[in-house]
Design an enzyme around this catalytic site. Sequence first.
Site, short mmCIF file in Angstrom:
data_model
loop_
_atom_site.label_atom_id
_atom_site.label_comp_id
_atom_site.label_asym_id
_atom_site.label_seq_id
_atom_site.Cartn_x
_atom_site.Cartn_y
_atom_site.Cartn_z
N LYS A 40 -15.05 2.41 14.02
CA LYS A 40 -13.83 1.65 14.33
C LYS A 40 -13.38 1.88 15.77
CE LYS A 40 -12.01 1.39 9.76
NZ LYS A 40 -11.09 1.91 8.77
N ILE A 64 -4.64 -6.69 14.08
CA ILE A 64 -3.79 -6.62 15.27
C ILE A 64 -4.43 -5.77 16.36
CG2 ILE A 64 -1.47 -6.06 16.12
CD1 ILE A 64 -0.57 -6.21 13.12
N LYS A 94 9.14 -17.64 -8.82
CA LYS A 94 8.48 -16.52 -9.50
C LYS A 94 7.38 -17.06 -10.42
CE LYS A 94 9.28 -12.70 -12.58
NZ LYS A 94 10.13 -12.10 -13.58
N ASN A 117 0.85 -1.20 0.00
CA ASN A 117 0.00 0.00 0.00
C ASN A 117 0.88 1.24 0.00
OD1 ASN A 117 0.39 0.94 2.87
ND2 ASN A 117 -0.43 -1.11 3.27
N LYS A 144 -13.26 -1.52 17.84
CA LYS A 144 -11.94 -2.04 18.20
C LYS A 144 -11.53 -1.69 19.64
CE LYS A 144 -10.44 -1.93 13.38
NZ LYS A 144 -9.27 -2.12 12.52
N ASP A 153 -5.13 -5.79 4.96
CA ASP A 153 -6.24 -6.57 5.51
C ASP A 153 -6.23 -8.00 4.97
OD1 ASP A 153 -7.21 -4.52 7.08
OD2 ASP A 153 -8.30 -3.62 5.39
O1 C5P Z 1 -10.11 -1.14 9.92
P1 C5P Z 1 -8.88 -0.46 9.45
O2 C5P Z 1 -7.91 -1.39 8.78
O3 C5P Z 1 -9.10 0.75 8.64
O4 C5P Z 1 -8.22 0.05 10.80
C1 C5P Z 1 -7.13 0.86 10.82
C2 C5P Z 1 -6.42 0.71 12.13
O5 C5P Z 1 -6.27 -0.67 12.45
C3 C5P Z 1 -4.99 1.25 12.05
O6 C5P Z 1 -4.64 1.74 13.32
C4 C5P Z 1 -4.18 0.03 11.68
O7 C5P Z 1 -2.84 0.14 12.10
C5 C5P Z 1 -4.92 -1.07 12.40
N1 C5P Z 1 -4.91 -2.37 11.72
C6 C5P Z 1 -4.43 -3.48 12.39
N2 C5P Z 1 -4.43 -4.69 11.77
C7 C5P Z 1 -4.93 -4.85 10.54
C8 C5P Z 1 -5.45 -3.73 9.86
C9 C5P Z 1 -5.42 -2.50 10.48
O8 C5P Z 1 -3.98 -3.35 13.52
N3 C5P Z 1 -4.92 -6.02 9.98
#
Ligand code: C5P
Length: 423
Positions: free
Chosen positions: A354, A323, A304, A228, A358, A294
């Site tokens: 969120k 996480i 490859k 990204n 979260k 994600d």
């Molecule tokens: O739901 P979203 O991915 O937009 O959430 C963003 C927040 O979640 C950020 O703080 C990002 O560092 C964290 N995050 C995470 N693990 C993931 C995706 C995002 O901790 N797999």
Amino acid sequence: MKMKKGSKKRGSNFESFNPLENKTILLGVSGGIAAYKACDIASLLRRSGASVHAVLTPNAREFITPLSLTTITRNQTHCEQYGPTADWRPEHIDLAKKCDLILIAPATADIIAKLATGICDDLLTTMVLASQAKVMIAPAMNPVMLQHPATQHNLSILENRYRYDIVAPEYGEVACGDVGLGKMAAVESIIAAVAARLLAHQTLSTKRVLVTAGGTREPIDPVRFIGNRSSGKMGIAMADSAYSRGADVTLISTVDVERAYPVIVVETAQEMQEAVEAEFDSCDALVMTAAVADFRPLAVSAQKIKKTESEDIVLELTKNPDIIDLLGRVKRKDQVIIGFAAESEALLSNAASKLKRKNLDMIVGNDISVPDIGFGSDDNAVVILSAEGTRESLPRMPKRAIADHICDLLSERFQVLEKELAH
Ligand code: C5P
């Protein structure tokens, strides 16, 4: 995953008699009669341990001499924008970059107008523009000049800029005999405001802060990955800011940087998860600035992947661990978690949901549909939502300034938690 050893931190000595030790203050003096008080200000700051460097505007030189300030500060006073320099790199530009605070006392209506509009036609205003340090101004002028709509407008511009602090002028008799609001704040009040601003920077000194930065890379085969646009700049600014406030910082980053604090370099979301989970228990705050993918390819090809006859190739993806979501469920009452939300639509409602979902203490949302800011840029504009329901919008500003503000909110949050937990 590789671990870098960062040097361990120095102890703070703010309990000593030199509370401003190690602080470099640029004392700007503009041309009003209150300029004579700059000598007292310089003297008190120096006796508090600060390294003080005075800069006089051409008009200030009509009121006090560079010699007075050079003698009091024990540092060369700067006046000339185009004066001769001993070195190819003018010392004052270095000073603008490295100082901890710019204090302008007195600040005349003229310099306030210049600061509000970005005019830099003398050394002091040029240095303000060349610096990212906070600027504290102590206005001093005739009451009618202070009440003039232009001055009020200029002051309100500065008030709304995150970088500026205004030490309000007092009511009293000013030099021309008029009585009203406009007298420069008492020297002691100015020193107290400087100390409060600079010492606030140590408010995270007892805290262990874990910060993540950058975008994860999810391998497809030995050469390709899903990634990204995150540059890691916001996370690195967060870690730098927390470190400068005395926190024991660990940065977990997909971008390798040389820092005085430990940096753990990771590549994938799973590596980041492993590193964050290993550190989480011992940290007081987790700031999840990283853009974690994600999804990742379900299978990583050992070789490859070759071009095929077929026009299409199907890549199967599987979900990565969230996480912050996992840690939000297990966080202790004394821990703070700050998340980031990069949204291309419905910023506020997505960030708010969120924050709740979260179990975060704070979420910093940025609208990635706005051109020129966000990913890769040095600037950002964000909205910060807290679990207590507060909402604050920060207009476009350097990522470090945003990080500084988030650290202010983090220390406030710790203070609230400490009070709550004491009961
Ligand atoms: O739901 P979203 O991915 O937009 O959430 C963003 C927040 O979640 C950020 O703080 C990002 O560092 C964290 N995050 C995470 N693990 C993931 C995706 C995002 O901790 N797999």
